[in-house]
Design a protein around this motif. Structure first.
Motif, PDB file in Angstrom:
ATOM      1  N   GLU A 241       0.834  -1.206   0.000  1.00  0.00           N
ATOM      2  CA  GLU A 241       0.000   0.000   0.000  1.00  0.00           C
ATOM      3  C   GLU A 241       0.866   1.253   0.000  1.00  0.00           C
ATOM      4  O   GLU A 241       0.601   2.201  -0.736  1.00  0.00           O
ATOM      5  CB  GLU A 241      -0.948  -0.001   1.204  1.00  0.00           C
ATOM      6  CG  GLU A 241      -1.866   1.195   1.263  1.00  0.00           C
ATOM      7  CD  GLU A 241      -2.756   1.390   0.038  1.00  0.00           C
ATOM      8  OE1 GLU A 241      -3.159   2.542  -0.207  1.00  0.00           O
ATOM      9  OE2 GLU A 241      -3.042   0.412  -0.684  1.00  0.00           O
ATOM     10  N   ARG A 242       1.923   1.256   0.807  1.00  0.00           N
ATOM     11  CA  ARG A 242       2.832   2.410   0.819  1.00  0.00           C
ATOM     12  C   ARG A 242       3.490   2.590  -0.549  1.00  0.00           C
ATOM     13  O   ARG A 242       3.616   3.715  -1.041  1.00  0.00           O
ATOM     14  CB  ARG A 242       3.891   2.243   1.909  1.00  0.00           C
ATOM     15  CG  ARG A 242       3.379   2.556   3.307  1.00  0.00           C
ATOM     16  CD  ARG A 242       4.506   2.623   4.312  1.00  0.00           C
ATOM     17  NE  ARG A 242       4.971   1.314   4.741  1.00  0.00           N
ATOM     18  CZ  ARG A 242       4.436   0.612   5.739  1.00  0.00           C
ATOM     19  NH1 ARG A 242       3.424   1.090   6.405  1.00  0.00           N
ATOM     20  NH2 ARG A 242       4.918  -0.560   6.059  1.00  0.00           N
ATOM     21  N   ASN A 243       3.902   1.494  -1.155  1.00  0.00           N
ATOM     22  CA  ASN A 243       4.526   1.577  -2.476  1.00  0.00           C
ATOM     23  C   ASN A 243       3.525   2.021  -3.542  1.00  0.00           C
ATOM     24  O   ASN A 243       3.882   2.739  -4.473  1.00  0.00           O
ATOM     25  CB  ASN A 243       5.152   0.239  -2.865  1.00  0.00           C
ATOM     26  CG  ASN A 243       6.444  -0.033  -2.125  1.00  0.00           C
ATOM     27  OD1 ASN A 243       7.009   0.855  -1.489  1.00  0.00           O
ATOM     28  ND2 ASN A 243       6.907  -1.260  -2.172  1.00  0.00           N
ATOM     29  N   ARG A 244       2.274   1.604  -3.403  1.00  0.00           N
ATOM     30  CA  ARG A 244       1.254   2.019  -4.356  1.00  0.00           C
ATOM     31  C   ARG A 244       1.072   3.535  -4.313  1.00  0.00           C
ATOM     32  O   ARG A 244       1.026   4.199  -5.347  1.00  0.00           O
ATOM     33  CB  ARG A 244      -0.086   1.336  -4.058  1.00  0.00           C
ATOM     34  CG  ARG A 244      -1.156   1.622  -5.113  1.00  0.00           C
ATOM     35  CD  ARG A 244      -2.531   1.163  -4.673  1.00  0.00           C
ATOM     36  NE  ARG A 244      -3.034   1.884  -3.525  1.00  0.00           N
ATOM     37  CZ  ARG A 244      -3.510   3.136  -3.548  1.00  0.00           C
ATOM     38  NH1 ARG A 244      -3.532   3.808  -4.678  1.00  0.00           N
ATOM     39  NH2 ARG A 244      -3.970   3.703  -2.450  1.00  0.00           N
ATOM     40  N   VAL A 245       1.031   4.088  -3.106  1.00  0.00           N
ATOM     41  CA  VAL A 245       0.891   5.538  -2.953  1.00  0.00           C
ATOM     42  C   VAL A 245       2.117   6.247  -3.539  1.00  0.00           C
ATOM     43  O   VAL A 245       1.987   7.239  -4.272  1.00  0.00           O
ATOM     44  CB  VAL A 245       0.683   5.911  -1.470  1.00  0.00           C
ATOM     45  CG1 VAL A 245       0.787   7.404  -1.243  1.00  0.00           C
ATOM     46  CG2 VAL A 245      -0.666   5.383  -0.976  1.00  0.00           C
ATOM     47  N   ALA A 246       3.309   5.728  -3.253  1.00  0.00           N
ATOM     48  CA  ALA A 246       4.544   6.333  -3.778  1.00  0.00           C
ATOM     49  C   ALA A 246       4.575   6.243  -5.305  1.00  0.00           C
ATOM     50  O   ALA A 246       5.004   7.192  -5.984  1.00  0.00           O
ATOM     51  CB  ALA A 246       5.771   5.656  -3.173  1.00  0.00           C
TER      52      ALA A 246
END
Length: 160
Positions: free
Chosen positions: A111-116
């Protein structure tokens, strides 16, 4: 009984292998985070990372399918003789607990990587739009400037 022991051993090995694959996915997520954190994203490296993660996920799916197939064969034996397989069941429960923890970690990182990634793609889109506007402005400028040096046909007075 010996056949069940073999199947249980295979189940345990499958769970251990799944943990190793999940660890590799965690590492791939860390690499992806690094790629996405860079000022200038390396799209080839990002694509390679996605390909690697896709292969690891395929491997996980195969492990899950194989585990389920074997478990279905011996679940009655395990259920009917829980005392005989107490140690193995406990070991599998501990492995499944570790798998669950790793899965939660992976989901949070994803999820963090998706946002980034979304931010990176938004920046890229913005840069492309800026470049298009700059190119259009440059073309307009050069078009205007080329007309400045153009001299219309004129009548010349040849009288002295």
């Amino acid at each position: 009984m010996e056949k069940s022991n073999t199947y249980i051993s295979i189940l345990i090995q499958s769970l251990e292998k799944k943990i190793r694959v999940l660890d590799r996915i965690i590492e791939a997520n860390k690499e992806q985070k690094e790629i996405l954190s860079a000022e200038e994203m390396d799209t080839d490296r990002f694509e390679d990372n996605l390909t690697q993660k896709g292969e690891l996920i395929d491997e996980l799916n195969l492990l899950d399918d194989g585990f389920q197939e074997i478990f279905d064969r011996i679940k009655d034996e395990l259920g009917n003789n829980r005392d005989a397989y107490r140690t193995e069941i406990k070991q599998m429960q501990e492995l499944i607990s570790r798998i669950t923890e790793k899965t939660v970690t992976i989901r949070a990182e994803e999820e963090r990587n998706r946002v980034a990634a979304q931010k990176q793609f938004d920046n890229m889109r913005s840069n492309i739009q800026t470049a298009k506007r700059s190119r259009q402005a440059a073309n307009s400028y050069y078009s205007s400037m080329s007309k400045v040096n153009y001299v219309d046909a004129q009548f010349m007075d040849k009288r002295k």
